[in-house]
Design an enzyme around this catalytic site. Sequence first.
Site, mmCIF file in Angstrom:
data_model
loop_
_atom_site.group_PDB
_atom_site.id
_atom_site.type_symbol
_atom_site.label_atom_id
_atom_site.label_comp_id
_atom_site.label_asym_id
_atom_site.label_seq_id
_atom_site.Cartn_x
_atom_site.Cartn_y
_atom_site.Cartn_z
ATOM 1 N N ALA A 168 25.555 -63.084 4.750
ATOM 2 C CA ALA A 168 26.680 -63.388 3.865
ATOM 3 C C ALA A 168 26.373 -62.873 2.473
ATOM 4 O O ALA A 168 25.213 -62.702 2.100
ATOM 5 C CB ALA A 168 26.929 -64.893 3.828
ATOM 6 N N ASP A 169 27.432 -62.643 1.718
ATOM 7 C CA ASP A 169 27.285 -62.304 0.317
ATOM 8 C C ASP A 169 28.412 -62.979 -0.441
ATOM 9 O O ASP A 169 29.565 -62.941 -0.008
ATOM 10 C CB ASP A 169 27.330 -60.788 0.099
ATOM 11 N N THR A 170 28.061 -63.609 -1.553
ATOM 12 C CA THR A 170 29.027 -64.373 -2.345
ATOM 13 C C THR A 170 29.162 -63.750 -3.725
ATOM 14 O O THR A 170 28.163 -63.430 -4.362
ATOM 15 C CB THR A 170 28.565 -65.838 -2.475
ATOM 16 N N ALA B 256 31.751 -63.090 1.900
ATOM 17 C CA ALA B 256 31.922 -62.274 3.098
ATOM 18 C C ALA B 256 30.823 -62.664 4.070
ATOM 19 O O ALA B 256 29.661 -62.805 3.679
ATOM 20 C CB ALA B 256 31.835 -60.795 2.753
#
Length: 191
Positions: A70-72, A107
Amino acid sequence: MTNAAVVLASSSPRRRDLLTALGVRFETRPADVDETPRPGEAPEALASRLATAKAEAVARERPHALVLAADTVVVLDGRALGKPRNEDENRRFLRRLAGVPHHVVTAHHLVLAGASAHRSVVTDVRLRTLHDQEIERYVARGAGLDKAGGYAIQDHGAALVGDVHGCYSNVIGLSLPAVHDAAAQLGVRLV
């Protein structure tokens, strides 16, 4: 539904805590990915690209495991606020965000045996109007230095937040409903 080993492609203690709270048994393998934004890259596209790159990098090492990455990003006025580089930048971020609605985009990219599932989740957040002393106390704790936007919604940062509209766990770093649904799409039941 299949039982696959789960690998979290992240070193984030917050993401580990969320998966643990969900009852998922997993191992951690952080991905070594350059997180530099590309010129003109939209924040949502950046998060999506990085989540995909992290998941695919770890999936090459663990092709039979369910790999979750994930990437925030915190988005204010169409621009990403990354992790502050120092306390001064952390103060500037908090002053810009105070009292102003912004978006937190995470994501999520999952890979299993060559198949993948992707989910992007947007949560709307507004910090309270913050006084300089509150900002100074928060920055002095160092809690915002490793967080997108320079704050965390959990722990001490919870008192900074005025409103949240959407998935709460997304703001921490993983939308648990999105992760559950993406894993199910790949044939893995997490709960």
